[in-house]
Design an enzyme around this catalytic site. Structure first.
Site, PDB file in Angstrom:
ATOM      1  CD  GLU A  63      -3.049  -0.976   2.205  1.00 41.49           C
ATOM      2  OE1 GLU A  63      -2.896  -0.134   3.123  1.00 41.49           O
ATOM      3  OE2 GLU A  63      -4.071  -1.668   2.088  1.00 41.49           O
ATOM      4  NE  ARG A  72      -5.439  -8.467   5.761  1.00 39.47           N
ATOM      5  CZ  ARG A  72      -6.098  -7.520   5.111  1.00 39.47           C
ATOM      6  NH1 ARG A  72      -6.668  -7.795   3.943  1.00 39.47           N
ATOM      7  NH2 ARG A  72      -6.207  -6.308   5.599  1.00 39.47           N
TER       8      ARG A  72
END
Length: 639
Positions: A275, A297
């Site tokens: 991110e 994940r």
């Protein structure tokens, strides 16, 4: 290849994993709590094992029970989904130590990226740009206050073990820092068991850009391009899309290469997301994009990446966990069209987005491109877990076509009596600024007043409800031929009530009776197809559906007699737990002052005084469980 898989999760993601596993010929085992005994994922799996009471801390977060269920059923592998134990390195290690396959990254990779402060230091060493801030070990209020002053306001407080928007607070002024820090630490401790924080400079025009990466045990790492997740509310993603609007090829190449370097720095295996936060004040530029964190994940928003690449990411997870190499090389991956996803939640935007719980009597999506859900009609939306009903996904040749497809699906979405954010999502997607890709993470806060639908019916909705009431379609509507016209002019009058207003109505003009794609009665008001309504009819009320909204019109008008904030009664807006009480009987309070905090569906909700006055009654106590509409305290207005 894995032959039997246990899914250590629930709801939508459990159903999503089951779908791919079934297509691959892999048997599945579900786990469930008391609240989920009749859940969709339990019925879809080949086997199911009960693992405890409804609270997640006593079921889905108890690793020992999940491993025991895998052993009991002969499952070879455990897929954690997202949330719960998916980023718990200790659980991943325990799964491997039990002789089972962990469908996810190595525990060391989870650990390396799990603490945001350590991850940022690691990324700096790997040549990945990071935001300026403080990640020191000194966690005293004094030191954190000093560092915030040095960084300069506004600053962002983030839990080092946080994720999913939890444990984050934006602070605009020094006077607010200590109270925001206290709240952030309390939420972080409750959610992650760790109340340590880091500080970051708040970027004024931020866009949330993330890159999907995938690694295998053979040393290969690829990226599957970027997603834009800038439409957020209180740090929770609302609408996601891929690719990111305004991303040129040079910037895409640089940010994706940085993401691959980040994954390689921790020897990453499986699906992961890097991110970034972009300063979009001058458009998307590589020198203004900074690493935020890595999610080790599968992400909630992974479907938009699947739609533009044609890759089934869950299938890749299972193949890589079985020891196979990544199925495609980097040069074999490309972007095809545009995809957009909206998160449909059981919440009421008109009431501050408070969660809505209860039985789903109606759940219809019309002609949707793709719906990922873990519920169906007849099930209960529980107060114990995340209130997501579904992910609504659209794909198109370009961004405009994808947005149009999303709006069309939201227009046809019918949910009752649970309240949802469908109309709110529609307003977001159809907003002029969003269509022009003029967006950042402050978009929803900036336009919230225009995005939140009103509870009050429009004139057209009053007319539509009256037509349903007078013509009383009932069960007979299923036998009306399409386009059948009822009375050209209806002389009858009807009295209806909605949103604390009662009206006696005499519908004018002609009523055209139709049927929706799933057999529901419909009427058209006027000649504009934008004024087509469907309804759920019974003896006492008419529930009107249109453009994602649902409004109930009562056929019998009467007062409720309930206590309300106007009387000074502070009611519980939902079932939950009182985690803080700030006042005592006899205390003087001012309008807007926090009285107590209620926790439900993993979120905190502050209850405030409706006006200046005195607390004359207090029935709530810290740690107590309360039911919806319970009177928690009473404030008597000042003279």
């Amino acid at each position: 290849m894995i032959s039997k898989l246990l899914i250590a999760n629930r709801g939508e993601i459990a159903c999503r994993i089951i779908r791919t596993a079934r297509a691959m010929g892999v048997a599945t085992v579900a786990v469930y709590s008391d609240a989920d005994a009749k859940a969709l994922h339990v019925r879809q799996a080949d086997e199911a094992v009960h693992i405890g009471p409804s609270p997640a801390a006593e079921s889905y977060l108890v690793g020992e029970k999940i491993i025991a269920a895998a052993k009991e059923t002969g499952a070879e592998a455990i897929h954690p989904g997202y949330g719960f134990l998916s980023e718990n390195a200790g659980f991943a290690e325990a799964v491997i130590d039990a002789g089972l396959i962990w469908v996810g990254p190595k525990p060391s990779s989870i650990e390396a990226m799990g603490l945001k402060d350590a991850a940022k230091k690691l990324m700096r060493d790997a040549g990945v740009p990071v935001t300026p801030g403080y990640e020191g070990e000194d966690q005293s209020v004094e030191r954190l206050t000093k560092e915030a002053d040095a960084i300069g306001y506004p600053v962002l407080i983030k839990a080092v073990a946080g994720g999913g928007g939890k444990g984050m607070r934006k602070v605009d002024a020094a006077s607010d820092f200590e109270s925001a820090l206290e709240s952030c630490r309390r939420e972080a401790k409750a959610s992650f068991g760790n109340d340590e924080v880091l500080l970051e400079k708040w970027i004024t025009s931020p866009r949330h850009i993330e890159v999907q990466v995938f690694g295998d045990s053979h040393g290969n790492v690829v990226h599957l391009f970027e997603r834009d997740c800038s439409l957020q509310r209180r740090h929770q993603k609302v609408i996601e899309e891929a690719p990111a609007p305004g991303m040129d090829e040079a910037t895409r190449e640089e940010i994706c290469a940085a993401a691959v370097r980040a994954a390689k720095a921790v020897n990453y295996e499986g699906a992961g997301t890097i991110e970034f936060i972009a300063d979009a004040s001058e458009g998307l530029r590589a020198d203004r994009i900074f690493f935020m964190e890595m999610n080790t994940r599968l992400q909630v928003e992974h479907p938009v990446t699947e739609e533009i690449t044609g890759v089934d990411l869950v299938e890749w997870q299972l193949r890589v966990a079985s020891g196979e190499p990544i199925p495609l090389k980097q040069e074999e991956l490309s972007i095809n069209g545009w995809a957009i996803e909206a998160r449909l939640y059981a919440e009421d935007p008109a009431k501050g987005f408070l969660p809505s719980t209860g039985r789903l009597e109606r759940l219809q999506f019309g002609m949707a491109y793709r719906i990922d859900t873990g519920v169906q009609e007849g099930v209960e939306v529980s107060p114990f877990y995340d209130p997501m009903i579904a992910k609504v996904i659209s794909h198109g040749y370009d961004r405009d076509e994808a947005i149009d497809g999303l709006i069309q699906t939201l227009d046809q979405t019918e949910v009752w009596p649970i309240r949802t954010n469908a109309a709110f999502l529609r307003h977001c997607a159809n907003h002029e600024e969003f269509r022009r890709a003029k967006l950042d993470t402050g978009f929803i806060a900036r336009f919230e007043d225009k995005l939140i639908p009103s509870d009050a019916p429009t004139e057209t909705e009053w007319q539509a409800a009256a037509r349903f009431a007078i013509n009383d379609f009932g069960a007979d509507s299923y036998y009306l031929p399409v386009g059948f016209r009822l009375n050209a002019r209806v002389e009858s009058r009807v009295t209806l009530a909605c949103a604390n207003e009662a009206r006696t109505l005499e519908p004018f003009g002609e009523t055209i009776a139709l049927q929706s794609d799933f057999g529901a009665p419909m009427v058209m008001v006027g000649d504009d197809d934008a004024s087509v309504f469907t309804a759920q009819l019974d003896q006492d009320e008419i529930v009107l559906f249109s453009k994602g909204s649902a409004k109930a019109f009562s056929r019998s008008v009467r007062g409720t007699g309930h206590a309300s904030a106007a009387d000074g009664a502070i009611l519980a807006p939902m079932p939950g737990k009182v985690i803080a009480v700030d006042v005592a009987e006899g205390d003087a309070v001012t309008a807007g002052q926090r009285l107590m905090v209620l926790e439900a569906m993993k979120m905190e909700h502050a209850l405030t005084a409706p006006f200046d006055g005195t607390v004359t009654e207090l029935s709530a106590s810290e740690g107590g469980q309360v039911q919806v509409e319970a009177v928690l305290c009473v404030v008597e207005p000042a003279e």
